[in-house]
Design a protein around this motif. Sequence first.
Motif, PDB file in Angstrom:
ATOM      1  N   MET A   1       0.851  -1.183   0.000  1.00 12.45           N
ATOM      2  CA  MET A   1       0.000   0.000   0.000  1.00 12.45           C
ATOM      3  C   MET A   1       0.889   1.236   0.000  1.00 12.45           C
ATOM      4  O   MET A   1       1.781   1.367   0.831  1.00 12.45           O
ATOM      5  CB  MET A   1      -0.905  -0.019   1.242  1.00 12.45           C
ATOM      6  N   GLY A   2       0.664   2.136  -0.940  1.00 13.34           N
ATOM      7  CA  GLY A   2       1.446   3.362  -1.034  1.00 13.34           C
ATOM      8  C   GLY A   2       0.929   4.431  -0.072  1.00 13.34           C
ATOM      9  O   GLY A   2      -0.109   4.271   0.577  1.00 13.34           O
ATOM     10  N   THR A   3       1.649   5.540  -0.028  1.00  7.27           N
ATOM     11  CA  THR A   3       1.262   6.600   0.908  1.00  7.27           C
ATOM     12  C   THR A   3      -0.103   7.195   0.583  1.00  7.27           C
ATOM     13  O   THR A   3      -0.846   7.568   1.494  1.00  7.27           O
ATOM     14  CB  THR A   3       2.329   7.712   0.946  1.00  7.27           C
ATOM     15  N   SER A   4      -0.440   7.290  -0.684  1.00 10.03           N
ATOM     16  CA  SER A   4      -1.754   7.815  -1.054  1.00 10.03           C
ATOM     17  C   SER A   4      -2.863   6.908  -0.539  1.00 10.03           C
ATOM     18  O   SER A   4      -3.873   7.373   0.010  1.00 10.03           O
ATOM     19  CB  SER A   4      -1.856   7.973  -2.575  1.00 10.03           C
ATOM     20  N   GLU A   5      -2.663   5.598  -0.682  1.00  7.14           N
ATOM     21  CA  GLU A   5      -3.655   4.644  -0.189  1.00  7.14           C
ATOM     22  C   GLU A   5      -3.755   4.687   1.330  1.00  7.14           C
ATOM     23  O   GLU A   5      -4.856   4.620   1.884  1.00  7.14           O
ATOM     24  CB  GLU A   5      -3.319   3.212  -0.648  1.00  7.14           C
ATOM     25  N   ILE A   6      -2.610   4.788   2.001  1.00  9.18           N
ATOM     26  CA  ILE A   6      -2.602   4.907   3.467  1.00  9.18           C
ATOM     27  C   ILE A   6      -3.377   6.151   3.880  1.00  9.18           C
ATOM     28  O   ILE A   6      -4.224   6.107   4.780  1.00  9.18           O
ATOM     29  CB  ILE A   6      -1.161   4.959   4.018  1.00  9.18           C
ATOM     30  N   PHE A   7      -3.105   7.253   3.210  1.00  3.74           N
ATOM     31  CA  PHE A   7      -3.761   8.525   3.529  1.00  3.74           C
ATOM     32  C   PHE A   7      -5.280   8.393   3.431  1.00  3.74           C
ATOM     33  O   PHE A   7      -6.007   8.708   4.362  1.00  3.74           O
ATOM     34  CB  PHE A   7      -3.230   9.599   2.574  1.00  3.74           C
TER      35      PHE A   7
ATOM     36  N   ASP B   1     -10.755   7.459   5.655  1.00  2.00           N
ATOM     37  CA  ASP B   1     -12.024   6.730   5.534  1.00  2.00           C
ATOM     38  C   ASP B   1     -12.385   6.046   6.855  1.00  2.00           C
ATOM     39  O   ASP B   1     -13.524   6.131   7.315  1.00  2.00           O
ATOM     40  CB  ASP B   1     -11.954   5.699   4.408  1.00  2.00           C
ATOM     41  N   GLU B   2     -11.400   5.365   7.436  1.00  4.34           N
ATOM     42  CA  GLU B   2     -11.660   4.681   8.704  1.00  4.34           C
ATOM     43  C   GLU B   2     -11.953   5.683   9.812  1.00  4.34           C
ATOM     44  O   GLU B   2     -12.866   5.490  10.625  1.00  4.34           O
ATOM     45  CB  GLU B   2     -10.461   3.805   9.086  1.00  4.34           C
ATOM     46  N   HIS B   3     -11.174   6.786   9.858  1.00  2.67           N
ATOM     47  CA  HIS B   3     -11.389   7.820  10.873  1.00  2.67           C
ATOM     48  C   HIS B   3     -12.816   8.372  10.782  1.00  2.67           C
ATOM     49  O   HIS B   3     -13.511   8.499  11.798  1.00  2.67           O
ATOM     50  CB  HIS B   3     -10.371   8.952  10.694  1.00  2.67           C
ATOM     51  N   LEU B   4     -13.250   8.705   9.577  1.00  2.00           N
ATOM     52  CA  LEU B   4     -14.580   9.283   9.400  1.00  2.00           C
ATOM     53  C   LEU B   4     -15.677   8.293   9.767  1.00  2.00           C
ATOM     54  O   LEU B   4     -16.699   8.678  10.362  1.00  2.00           O
ATOM     55  CB  LEU B   4     -14.755   9.787   7.972  1.00  2.00           C
ATOM     56  N   LYS B   5     -15.466   7.022   9.457  1.00  6.27           N
ATOM     57  CA  LYS B   5     -16.451   5.996   9.824  1.00  6.27           C
ATOM     58  C   LYS B   5     -16.570   5.897  11.344  1.00  6.27           C
ATOM     59  O   LYS B   5     -17.677   5.874  11.897  1.00  6.27           O
ATOM     60  CB  LYS B   5     -16.048   4.643   9.232  1.00  6.27           C
ATOM     61  N   VAL B   6     -15.435   5.849  12.048  1.00  7.56           N
ATOM     62  CA  VAL B   6     -15.452   5.764  13.511  1.00  7.56           C
ATOM     63  C   VAL B   6     -16.025   7.048  14.104  1.00  7.56           C
ATOM     64  O   VAL B   6     -16.815   6.997  15.057  1.00  7.56           O
ATOM     65  CB  VAL B   6     -14.043   5.460  14.074  1.00  7.56           C
ATOM     66  N   ALA B   7     -15.672   8.194  13.540  1.00  8.91           N
ATOM     67  CA  ALA B   7     -16.219   9.462  14.037  1.00  8.91           C
ATOM     68  C   ALA B   7     -17.736   9.485  13.906  1.00  8.91           C
ATOM     69  O   ALA B   7     -18.447   9.891  14.838  1.00  8.91           O
ATOM     70  CB  ALA B   7     -15.600  10.635  13.278  1.00  8.91           C
TER      71      ALA B   7
END
Length: 192
Positions: free
Chosen positions: A1-7, A12-18
């Motif tokens: 996974m490249g940095t763009s994918e990590i970003f 995406d995960e942060h927003l879902k948990v938020a």
Amino acid sequence: MGTSEIFHATFDEHLKVAHETAKLLEKDFASLAAACAEAVAGGGKLIFFGNGGSAADAQHIAAELSVRFVKDRPAIAALALTTDTSVLTAAANDMGYAHVFERQVEALGRRGDLAIGISTSGKSPNVALALAAARKQGLVTAAFTGAEPNAMKDVADHLICVPSKTTARIQEMHIVIGHMLCAGIEKHLGYV
């Protein structure tokens, strides 16, 4: 996974948990903010503690309350039990690390105070023991944790349980909720 994918995956995960946190914890948050304000208005203090990143969060939130959050206002009595290295190392050496916060709660906690333990796993023995000691001394107790099940449920009057098992996402929600708690306490006390 490249940095763009990590970003993008992280956001995406942060927003879902938020989103899930906002959906599930509004009432629990409101109850905790009111209890904190009641403790402070009654002459009590807020006592924060946790390990690692949670220790940093404890210090961060206590500083925002003691000094200022958004604007100048009267100081709010708050402290972090993670800042006195002499006490931490003496208690760890003489009593064992599981007792480092418990011993400080015994020394500093008074009826009318509110103790807030932070544990992303919800399994930190030293946080659970400190909350149990706080309850025994008549303090109101609260815990910031991650997804259940966790050991804090039995020792916390107020449970802020972020619906995630990913430590980084839980920590992100804890500091957001910590900032909201500062604002909520200020609002209840009439400072904003």
